[in-house]
Design a protein around this motif. Structure first.
Motif, PDB file in Angstrom:
ATOM      1  N   UNK A  12       0.821  -1.207   0.000  1.00  0.00           N
ATOM      2  CA  UNK A  12       0.000   0.000   0.000  1.00  0.00           C
ATOM      3  C   UNK A  12       0.859   1.263   0.000  1.00  0.00           C
ATOM      4  N   UNK A  13       1.988   1.217   0.686  1.00  0.00           N
ATOM      5  CA  UNK A  13       2.905   2.360   0.683  1.00  0.00           C
ATOM      6  C   UNK A  13       3.391   2.620  -0.740  1.00  0.00           C
ATOM      7  N   UNK A  14       3.833   1.561  -1.433  1.00  0.00           N
ATOM      8  CA  UNK A  14       4.318   1.715  -2.807  1.00  0.00           C
ATOM      9  C   UNK A  14       3.189   2.145  -3.727  1.00  0.00           C
ATOM     10  N   UNK A  19       0.803   6.404  -7.031  1.00  0.00           N
ATOM     11  CA  UNK A  19      -0.317   7.324  -7.281  1.00  0.00           C
ATOM     12  C   UNK A  19       0.133   8.771  -7.135  1.00  0.00           C
ATOM     13  N   UNK A  20       0.941   9.042  -6.114  1.00  0.00           N
ATOM     14  CA  UNK A  20       1.449  10.400  -5.909  1.00  0.00           C
ATOM     15  C   UNK A  20       2.363  10.815  -7.047  1.00  0.00           C
ATOM     16  N   UNK A  24       2.888  14.190 -10.834  1.00  0.00           N
ATOM     17  CA  UNK A  24       3.987  14.890 -11.495  1.00  0.00           C
ATOM     18  C   UNK A  24       4.335  14.275 -12.853  1.00  0.00           C
ATOM     19  N   UNK A  25       4.125  12.969 -12.982  1.00  0.00           N
ATOM     20  CA  UNK A  25       4.534  12.280 -14.201  1.00  0.00           C
ATOM     21  C   UNK A  25       3.457  12.291 -15.283  1.00  0.00           C
ATOM     22  N   UNK A  26       2.223  11.991 -14.907  1.00  0.00           N
ATOM     23  CA  UNK A  26       1.140  11.902 -15.893  1.00  0.00           C
ATOM     24  C   UNK A  26      -0.179  12.249 -15.234  1.00  0.00           C
ATOM     25  N   UNK A  79      -5.025   8.982 -11.221  1.00  0.00           N
ATOM     26  CA  UNK A  79      -4.891  10.035 -10.213  1.00  0.00           C
ATOM     27  C   UNK A  79      -6.232  10.418  -9.604  1.00  0.00           C
ATOM     28  N   UNK A  80      -7.294  10.351 -10.404  1.00  0.00           N
ATOM     29  CA  UNK A  80      -8.598  10.699  -9.860  1.00  0.00           C
ATOM     30  C   UNK A  80      -9.071   9.641  -8.866  1.00  0.00           C
ATOM     31  N   UNK A  81      -8.738   8.389  -9.138  1.00  0.00           N
ATOM     32  CA  UNK A  81      -9.044   7.329  -8.180  1.00  0.00           C
ATOM     33  C   UNK A  81      -8.301   7.562  -6.873  1.00  0.00           C
ATOM     34  N   UNK A  82      -7.041   7.999  -6.977  1.00  0.00           N
ATOM     35  CA  UNK A  82      -6.245   8.301  -5.786  1.00  0.00           C
ATOM     36  C   UNK A  82      -6.862   9.471  -5.015  1.00  0.00           C
TER      37      UNK A  82
END
Length: 276
Positions: A12-14, A19-20, A24-26, A79-82
């Protein structure tokens, strides 16, 4: 004790770090995928398809990856899921007591996203896809994460939709993913190869509901020995909370180590950068 163990799970950490990193990437990969899907449908409907744009390439990548691996994109790279997970993480502890009882209506509400998908497809086929511009929550969300605040007034309908979805996300984990997202609906249909599934022999589970209670997609995990539902986003939460280590990612009923999920997600991300 189980919850504490779940919170510090390295998987979960990874997952959250990936997700974070998408911020910045996409940050707009979800929006690119949807627009690519629209372009593909319009081209096929008009019979004037001219080539593979980067948008269409991304859409095809996500569809192929989902067909082969399952919905890793939704659970690891969207990202929206995150964002939806973060809202529920912050407010969920306060809203659980106020949360309306969705059962047994929840299983019917999840079909609404298929209506959303059908609506998008029909508009693209008849040539009115422009009606969708500036109305989807992803339009305003993509602007926010990219720092383009000055143009939010041009997509005010999208802003209103984003606010409404954010409010409901505080009550229901991954509200948009479960009930509205057209891409999620398409991915749940495409996820048919079932090469990677969540396997959990029921004879070792008893009446334990921990995996079901922690599933962000509301799947009744404790009622099946293999999770074949297209709703599964391979977030691996169920494998982390299982007190008997009975739940695992698998291929043809053969258990796989948890880090395989990390590798698959990274492979999809690398493929995205290669084609763009």
């Amino acid at each position: 004790m189980q919850n504490k163990k779940f919170k510090i799970s390295y998987v979960q950490v990874v997952r959250h770090l990936i997700q974070l990193s998408m911020l910045f990437l996409a940050p707009a990969i979800f929006s690119i995928g949807l627009n690519g899907l629209k372009s593909l449908i319009v081209g096929l409907a008009e019979g004037s398809y001219s080539g593979l744009s980067s948008f269409i390439m991304v859409a095809l990548l996500l569809l192929i990856a989902t067909f082969i691996f399952g919905r890793f994109f939704c659970g690891w790279l969207c990202l929206f899921g995150a964002y939806s997970e973060l809202i529920y993480f912050i407010f969920g502890r306060f809203t659980k007591r106020l949360k309306p009882k969705l059962q047994p209506t929840e299983k019917y509400l999840r079909y609404f996203k298929y209506l959303t998908l059908a609506f998008v497809v029909i508009l693209c086929i008849v040539g009115y896809q422009s009606v969708l511009t500036g109305t989807d929550v992803w339009d305003s969300f993509a602007m926010v994460v990219s720092g383009n605040f000055k143009n939010l007034s041009r997509v005010y309908i999208s802003v209103i939709a984003l606010v409404i979805v954010t409010i409901f996300s505080a009550f229901f984990e991954r509200f948009y993913c479960r009930f509205i997202c057209p891409l999620g609906a398409l991915f749940s249909i495409v996820d048919r190869l079932k090469l990677f599934t969540i396997y959990k022999p029921n004879d070792k589970c008893g009446k334990c509901p921990i995996c079901t209670n922690n599933c962000p997609m509301g799947i009744d995990l404790n009622k099946t020995s293999e999770v074949c539902s297209g709703e599964c986003i391979k977030c691996m939460k169920c494998t982390d909370v299982c007190p008997r280590k009975n739940t695992s990612l698998s291929v043809m009923y053969k258990r796989l180590p948890k880090w395989v999920a990390i590798i698959i997600s990274i492979v999809i991300l690398i493929a995205y950068f290669v084609i763009t």
